[in-house]
Structure formats: C-alpha cells, structure tokens
Scaffold this active site. Structure first.
Site, PDB file in Angstrom:
ATOM      1  N   TYR A   1       0.998  -1.151   0.005  1.00 38.96           N
ATOM      2  CA  TYR A   1      -0.013   0.160  -0.340  1.00 38.96           C
ATOM      3  C   TYR A   1       0.549   1.325  -0.320  1.00 38.96           C
ATOM      4  O   TYR A   1       1.950   1.124   0.859  1.00 38.96           O
ATOM      5  CB  TYR A   1      -0.739  -0.202   0.909  1.00 38.96           C
ATOM      6  CG  TYR A   1      -2.523  -1.223   1.317  1.00 38.96           C
ATOM      7  CD1 TYR A   1      -3.464  -0.597   0.381  1.00 38.96           C
ATOM      8  CD2 TYR A   1      -2.190  -2.125   1.994  1.00 38.96           C
ATOM      9  CE1 TYR A   1      -4.825  -1.460   0.782  1.00 38.96           C
ATOM     10  CE2 TYR A   1      -2.973  -2.817   1.973  1.00 38.96           C
ATOM     11  CZ  TYR A   1      -4.397  -3.193   0.963  1.00 38.96           C
ATOM     12  OH  TYR A   1      -4.782  -3.273   1.280  1.00 38.96           O
TER      13      TYR A   1
ATOM     14  N   LYS B   1     -12.274  -4.438   2.696  1.00 39.28           N
ATOM     15  CA  LYS B   1     -13.437  -4.538   3.409  1.00 39.28           C
ATOM     16  C   LYS B   1     -14.841  -5.157   3.188  1.00 39.28           C
ATOM     17  O   LYS B   1     -15.319  -5.588   3.128  1.00 39.28           O
ATOM     18  CB  LYS B   1     -13.235  -3.594   4.543  1.00 39.28           C
ATOM     19  CG  LYS B   1     -12.302  -3.788   5.795  1.00 39.28           C
ATOM     20  CD  LYS B   1     -11.817  -5.286   6.053  1.00 39.28           C
ATOM     21  CE  LYS B   1     -10.692  -5.535   7.379  1.00 39.28           C
ATOM     22  NZ  LYS B   1     -10.376  -6.444   6.120  1.00 39.28           N
TER      23      LYS B   1
ATOM     24  N   PRO C   1     -12.042   0.654  -1.582  1.00 38.36           N
ATOM     25  CA  PRO C   1     -11.710  -1.044  -1.355  1.00 38.36           C
ATOM     26  C   PRO C   1     -10.096  -0.619  -0.272  1.00 38.36           C
ATOM     27  O   PRO C   1      -9.343  -1.840  -0.022  1.00 38.36           O
ATOM     28  CB  PRO C   1     -10.956  -1.073  -2.774  1.00 38.36           C
ATOM     29  CG  PRO C   1     -11.715   0.472  -3.485  1.00 38.36           C
ATOM     30  CD  PRO C   1     -11.803   1.227  -2.640  1.00 38.36           C
TER      31      PRO C   1
ATOM     32  N   TYR D   1      -7.508  -5.247   9.324  1.00 38.35           N
ATOM     33  CA  TYR D   1      -6.945  -6.072   8.853  1.00 38.35           C
ATOM     34  C   TYR D   1      -7.615  -7.371   8.906  1.00 38.35           C
ATOM     35  O   TYR D   1      -8.167  -7.297   7.762  1.00 38.35           O
ATOM     36  CB  TYR D   1      -5.751  -4.948   7.942  1.00 38.35           C
ATOM     37  CG  TYR D   1      -5.480  -5.676   6.268  1.00 38.35           C
ATOM     38  CD1 TYR D   1      -5.170  -4.333   5.876  1.00 38.35           C
ATOM     39  CD2 TYR D   1      -5.280  -7.096   6.337  1.00 38.35           C
ATOM     40  CE1 TYR D   1      -5.300  -4.403   4.552  1.00 38.35           C
ATOM     41  CE2 TYR D   1      -4.715  -6.783   4.871  1.00 38.35           C
ATOM     42  CZ  TYR D   1      -4.873  -6.154   3.835  1.00 38.35           C
ATOM     43  OH  TYR D   1      -4.432  -6.070   2.216  1.00 38.35           O
TER      44      TYR D   1
END
Ligand code: RFL
Ligand code: PHB
Length: 389
Positions: free
Chosen positions: A200, A296, A292, A384
């Site tokens: 990320y 989830k 997104p 997460y």
C-alpha cells in the site's frame, strides 16, 4: 412457486447465503439479473478474512480455495521512497487468504449446481410485495416470462445498484454517503507479483497498490482522476505511473506485461439504515459500500451473510426469531467499524485535490507513527485481518 427464503442477487452474498441455507435444509432460491458468464467476468476482491473462509468451508465450497489460495501474514506500507513491513503475526493469530472473488463466485455456482439448488438468471423487473405481512412475495420476469414467488423471507443481496433497498420507505430509510474525488485504475496482468505481500503506497503522485491473485497473476492499482477513462491509459502509461509511485526497490524489479483487464472503479463510503424492513433483510453491497483501501467490501458482505444465516437457522430450527429481530442492529454495529477503518486507510494513503501542505504532513506523521508504534500496528492488524463477528 413457493420457497422459504427468496434471495435477490447472485453475487457472492446471495450465492453464499443460498448455499449455507441449502446445507441447513432451508429452501432458498437465488434470482440474478445477469448471466452466470457476466457475473464471472467482474474482477473485484482478492483478499479474504478468515471468517469468510470458514463460511465457505461450512457451505462446502472451499476445496479449490484450500488447494490454490495463498496465505498472507502482513502488508507493506510505503510513503514515498520509504517502506516498512507490518507483520500481523506479532499482534493477531489470524492470516488473510488471497483468492479472487471471481474464483470464489465460480466455486459457489458450482457448489449450488452440484446440490441441485435453483439459481434463475436473466431475472428482471423485480418487485417485492407485502413486506410487512406474514406472506411476502416477489414478482419478476425471467427471460420475458412473469413469475410469482411466495416466501417467508426475502434477502436483498442485489448490490449497490439493486432495487431491494428502495422498498424501505423513504421516511424510514437513512442513507449515509461519502463520495471520494478520485477512482482506482486497476489492471490484471499475467506476470509474477512484485512482492510476496501487498504493498500500500502513499506517494506525491497519488496512491498505488500492488496485489496479486497467484504466482503468475498480478493485480495493480493507481489512484486516478474520477473523470478519467481507461482509454486514456495505455499499458505502458500505467506501468510507468505505477513505478513512479512505489519504492525504487520494487519499481526496479517489477515485471511488466500486457494487461488482460483494465478498469476504473469509483470510491465511496455508503451505509443504509436500517438493514431490515419487515420480511426484507439486506446483505452486502446492497446495504453498504466501503472504499477498497483495506479490502473490506466482500468481507463485510460475508459478515452480514453469517448473521442472517445464523438468525434464519435459529428461526427455522428452534422457532426463535431473536436473531432476525436484532439483525439490522447487529450487522450495523460491525459495518460502521469497518466503514471507519476503510475511511481511515483511504484518508491516510490518497492524494486529495484540496489537500494542503499541512494535510500532507499529517498523513506522513500518521504513517511514521504506524511504523514506530506497536499499539498503532496492533490496531491496524486487528482491523485488517477482520473484526470478530
Ligand atoms: P455484488 O457483487 O454487487 O452482487 C450483486 C448481484 O446482484 C445482481 N443484481 C440483481 N439481481 C436481480 N435483480 C436485480 N434487480 C438486481 N440488481 C442487481 C447483480 O447483477 C449482482 O450479480 O454484491 P455482493 O454480493 O454484496 O458482493 C459485494 C462484493 O462484490 C464487493 O463488496 C467487493 O467486490 C468489494 N471489493 C473488495 N472487497 C473485499 O472484501 N476485498 C477486496 O480485496 C476488494 N477489492 C472490491 C475490491 C471492489 C472493487 N470494485 C470494483 C468496486 C476491488 C475493487 C476494485
Ligand atoms: C485486490 O487484490 O484486488 C485488492 C487488494 C487489497 C485491497 C483492495 C483490492 O485493499
């Protein structure tokens, strides 16, 4: 026609619910507007929480997932050229499973076919009747022919653009919505993933994400203008932009290739309250959407399915409707926590058009704090891998 539960929508929520109910001896039908082939061309989620995997096991649809999926124990965060690994092991005894939504949906269709469960395709003009009575029903057309279905309950699993939610009267329904001023341009390419964990990335040029489906199938995303179109992005332009947004170490080693799918998805946060109206129960994207960032959407759809499935089982096996009565409240309590997490991930990692230098410094401080602080890492890991049901 009469069934105990009529399910509108043959995406992952509807199929999973239908299969679980079938296994529990509860008679359910799934009504899907498109064809099976169409549903299976939608490239979407790829990262599954353990709770969803357990539900697929219970539904008897997890064999291929166990054979072909990958386990992930952490993610990489990057801020410009700096990056760090956030390992979940240290904080939670739970991993994520990488397995595409398309494959999961295919497995559910196959599982339904094997047990002879009914799925109708090309279903149009769905109207829900008498939701506040003991005898609700659905009118629709299938391949142009009118059909009437009497049932005990209706599950609205028809996604964000579905019709079920609209049957809750306007003065009883509140919709919370936040549209983000950017989208995600995503590609799928038959190349090995650049790294064994997801990356990320927050960069001056905007967010980027490196994900995967298997050892020779990669999924990459870059934040783009909301008005942008895929035709403006050649593969070469995509790879060039991605490389500018991820740390050099990965940009130097990434294997590029032709895209086999390219699409732009808008980002929004959305919640519909309540999630129940009379005999109608909403599940998944029909009731809520998350951006997104954090993976989830599908996982939250699965938590609704679990609550509703358990409540229906309790009702049909023990004549106990407590779970059904509390469905909306129970599901929403989890949904809002997931909304918060997805909003936070999105806020910290993207470039916003009106962002000041101060705002950017705050983002960088959030990421630096996450890098250095175990409590912050534990909080991220807990969210997460998936909040408990
Ligand atoms: P779906 O998948 O939208 O399915 C709804 C189905 O209902 C049908 N339908 C109707 N059928 C009959 N009558 C009608 N009137 C109907 N109206 C609609 C539709 O044809 C469709 O088949 O909702 P569902 O089942 O609730 O599933 C939700 C998930 O698809 C969604 O939350 C995820 O894809 C979100 N998402 C992700 N979720 C994750 O958990 N992990 C991820 O890694 C992840 N990545 C993503 C994502 C979504 C993305 N996009 C494109 C928004 C990545 C992206 C890019
Ligand atoms: C994906 O692999 O499509 C994916 C992974 C993680 C996200 C969103 C999408 O947060």
């Amino acid at each position: 026609m009469r069934v105990q539960v009529a399910i509108v929508g043959g995406g992952p929520s509807g199929l999973l619910l239908g299969q679980l109910l079938h296994k529990a001896g509860i008679d359910a039908i799934v009504l899907e507007r498109k064809t099976r082939e169409y549903v299976l061309t939608r490239i979407r989620a790829g990262v599954l929480e353990r709770g969803l995997v357990e539900l697929l096991e219970e539904a008897g649809a997890a064999d291929r997932l166990h054979a072909e999926s990958f386990t992930h124990n952490g993610v990489v965060f990057s801020s410009n050229n700096d990056h760090f690994d956030l390992s979940f092991d240290q904080y939670v005894n739970q991993a994520m499973t990488v397995y595409g939504q398309t494959e999961l949906t295919r497995d559910l269709y196959d599982a339904r076919e094997r047990v002879g469960a009914t799925t109708l395709f090309n279903v149009e003009d769905v109207v829900l009747n008498d939701l506040k009575t003991e005898s609700p029903s659905i009118d629709c057309t299938v391949d142009g022919k009118s059909i009437h279905i009497d049932c005990d309950y209706i599950a609205g699993c028809d996604g964000f653009h579905g019709v079920c939610r609209q049957h809750i009267p306007n003065n009883k329904r509140k919709e919370y919505i936040k549209e983000y001023p950017f989208g995600w341009l995503g590609i799928l390419s038959e190349t090995p993933p650049v790294h064994n964990e997801l990356i990320y990335s927050n960069s001056d040029r905007g967010f980027a994400l490196c994900s995967m489906r298997n050892e020779n199938l990669s999924r990459y995303y870059v934040q783009c203008d909301i008005k942008d179109g895929v035709d403006n992005w050649s593969d070469a332009a995509f790879w060039d932009e991605l490389k500018h947004r991820i740390p050099e170490q990965f940009a130097d080693t990434i294997e590029t290739g032709p895209s086999i799918e390219k699409s732009i998805a808008p980002l929004r946060s959305f919640v519909c309250e309540p999630m129940q109206w009379g005999k109608l129960f909403l599940c998944g994207d029909a009731a809520h959407i998350v951006p997104p960032t954090g993976a989830k959407g599908l996982n939250t759809a699965a938590s609704d399915v679990r609550y509703l499935y358990r409540a229906l089982k309790q009702h049909y096996s023990h004549r106990d409707s407590t779970g059904l009565q509390h469905y909306s409240q129970t599901a929403l309590a989890r949904v809002w926590k997931v909304e918060r997490f997805s909003w936070w991930m999105t806020s910290v990692l993207h470039r916003f058009p009106d962002q000041s230098d101060f705002d950017i410094k705050i983002q960088q401080a959030e990421i630096a704090f996450l890098q250095q602080n175990e409590a912050a890492q534990a909080s991220l890991a807990i969210n997460y891998v998936g909040l408990p049901y």
